[in-house]
Design a protein around this motif. Sequence first.
Motif, PDB file in Angstrom:
ATOM      1  N   UNK A   1       0.764  -1.188  -0.130  1.00 40.34           N
ATOM      2  CA  UNK A   1       0.004  -0.336  -0.036  1.00 40.34           C
ATOM      3  C   UNK A   1       0.628   1.222  -0.147  1.00 40.34           C
ATOM      4  N   UNK A   2       1.703   1.488   0.551  1.00 39.33           N
ATOM      5  CA  UNK A   2       2.760   2.318   0.918  1.00 39.33           C
ATOM      6  C   UNK A   2       3.473   2.271  -0.885  1.00 39.33           C
ATOM      7  N   UNK A   3       3.754   1.480  -1.569  1.00 35.72           N
ATOM      8  CA  UNK A   3       3.861   1.733  -2.469  1.00 35.72           C
ATOM      9  C   UNK A   3       3.181   2.232  -3.839  1.00 35.72           C
ATOM     10  N   UNK A   4       2.048   2.018  -3.759  1.00 28.76           N
ATOM     11  CA  UNK A   4       0.984   2.327  -4.471  1.00 28.76           C
ATOM     12  C   UNK A   4       0.460   3.654  -3.968  1.00 28.76           C
ATOM     13  N   UNK A   5       0.238   3.764  -2.930  1.00 31.93           N
ATOM     14  CA  UNK A   5       0.032   5.446  -2.709  1.00 31.93           C
ATOM     15  C   UNK A   5       1.406   6.581  -3.416  1.00 31.93           C
ATOM     16  N   UNK A   6       2.340   6.152  -2.726  1.00 32.50           N
ATOM     17  CA  UNK A   6       3.388   6.721  -3.489  1.00 32.50           C
ATOM     18  C   UNK A   6       3.616   7.015  -5.189  1.00 32.50           C
ATOM     19  N   UNK A   7       3.066   5.879  -6.062  1.00 29.90           N
ATOM     20  CA  UNK A   7       3.153   6.443  -7.338  1.00 29.90           C
ATOM     21  C   UNK A   7       2.535   7.378  -7.503  1.00 29.90           C
ATOM     22  N   UNK A   8       0.859   7.134  -6.241  1.00 27.41           N
ATOM     23  CA  UNK A   8      -0.546   7.705  -7.466  1.00 27.41           C
ATOM     24  C   UNK A   8       0.312   8.610  -7.089  1.00 27.41           C
ATOM     25  N   UNK A   9       0.475   9.842  -6.330  1.00 24.49           N
ATOM     26  CA  UNK A   9       0.810  10.484  -5.563  1.00 24.49           C
ATOM     27  C   UNK A   9       2.283  11.391  -6.325  1.00 24.49           C
ATOM     28  N   UNK A  10       3.028  10.857  -6.649  1.00 22.41           N
ATOM     29  CA  UNK A  10       4.188  10.998  -6.604  1.00 22.41           C
ATOM     30  C   UNK A  10       4.307  11.289  -8.453  1.00 22.41           C
ATOM     31  N   UNK A  11       4.176   9.902  -8.935  1.00 27.06           N
ATOM     32  CA  UNK A  11       4.339   9.932 -10.581  1.00 27.06           C
ATOM     33  C   UNK A  11       3.389   9.877 -11.058  1.00 27.06           C
ATOM     34  N   UNK A  12       1.585   9.945 -10.843  1.00 25.24           N
ATOM     35  CA  UNK A  12       0.656   9.989 -11.373  1.00 25.24           C
ATOM     36  C   UNK A  12       0.189  11.404 -11.815  1.00 25.24           C
ATOM     37  N   UNK A  45      -9.440   8.085  -3.087  1.00 27.73           N
ATOM     38  CA  UNK A  45      -9.477   7.895  -3.925  1.00 27.73           C
ATOM     39  C   UNK A  45      -8.465   6.509  -4.289  1.00 27.73           C
ATOM     40  N   UNK A  46      -6.844   6.229  -4.225  1.00 26.81           N
ATOM     41  CA  UNK A  46      -6.172   6.110  -4.146  1.00 26.81           C
ATOM     42  C   UNK A  46      -7.079   5.066  -3.277  1.00 26.81           C
ATOM     43  N   UNK A  47      -6.998   4.462  -1.805  1.00 28.62           N
ATOM     44  CA  UNK A  47      -7.505   4.016  -1.654  1.00 28.62           C
ATOM     45  C   UNK A  47      -8.267   2.777  -1.995  1.00 28.62           C
ATOM     46  N   UNK A  48      -9.265   3.239  -2.678  1.00 21.68           N
ATOM     47  CA  UNK A  48     -10.255   2.908  -3.668  1.00 21.68           C
ATOM     48  C   UNK A  48     -10.115   1.701  -4.626  1.00 21.68           C
ATOM     49  N   UNK A  49      -8.836   2.901  -5.362  1.00 17.07           N
ATOM     50  CA  UNK A  49      -7.943   1.640  -6.574  1.00 17.07           C
ATOM     51  C   UNK A  49      -7.544   0.970  -5.436  1.00 17.07           C
ATOM     52  N   UNK A  50      -6.622   1.016  -4.413  1.00 10.38           N
ATOM     53  CA  UNK A  50      -5.965  -0.850  -4.223  1.00 10.38           C
ATOM     54  C   UNK A  50      -7.221  -1.452  -3.760  1.00 10.38           C
ATOM     55  N   UNK A  51      -8.387  -0.600  -3.413  1.00 13.74           N
ATOM     56  CA  UNK A  51      -9.039  -2.482  -2.879  1.00 13.74           C
ATOM     57  C   UNK A  51      -9.073  -3.071  -4.253  1.00 13.74           C
ATOM     58  N   UNK A  52      -8.644  -3.282  -5.166  1.00 13.18           N
ATOM     59  CA  UNK A  52      -9.196  -4.101  -6.569  1.00 13.18           C
ATOM     60  C   UNK A  52      -7.708  -4.339  -6.680  1.00 13.18           C
ATOM     61  N   UNK A  53      -6.998  -4.158  -5.999  1.00 11.73           N
ATOM     62  CA  UNK A  53      -5.153  -4.582  -5.792  1.00 11.73           C
ATOM     63  C   UNK A  53      -4.791  -5.498  -5.202  1.00 11.73           C
ATOM     64  N   UNK A  54      -5.077  -5.179  -3.773  1.00 11.97           N
ATOM     65  CA  UNK A  54      -4.113  -6.074  -2.106  1.00 11.97           C
ATOM     66  C   UNK A  54      -5.783  -6.211  -1.379  1.00 11.97           C
ATOM     67  N   UNK A  55      -5.520  -7.793  -1.825  1.00 12.57           N
ATOM     68  CA  UNK A  55      -6.792  -8.235  -1.116  1.00 12.57           C
ATOM     69  C   UNK A  55      -7.545  -8.347   0.198  1.00 12.57           C
ATOM     70  N   UNK A  56      -6.562  -7.900   1.105  1.00 11.99           N
ATOM     71  CA  UNK A  56      -6.456  -7.376   2.225  1.00 11.99           C
ATOM     72  C   UNK A  56      -7.664  -6.079   2.829  1.00 11.99           C
TER      73      UNK A  56
END
Length: 73
Positions: A1-12, A45-56
Amino acid sequence: MLEFSLFQRAHLTKRPLTINDVMDIRMSGFIPYIDAKITEGFQANVCKKAKNHIPEMRDLEIYTFRDVWAKEN
């Protein structure tokens, strides 16, 4: 989740990170271990997107500050 959040914030977004962004990224590390999260719109929105990729995170309830404010008034 840390990496996903970083990617969404910094790279996108392609904008410089602020201290608030860094705090959101750091706090995102515990999100897969909680039942509900209240946060600002972008991180929600980052969390909602992550729900599709992180089963936990499948059962995570996500609320924005606007949701909480609307329930109080």
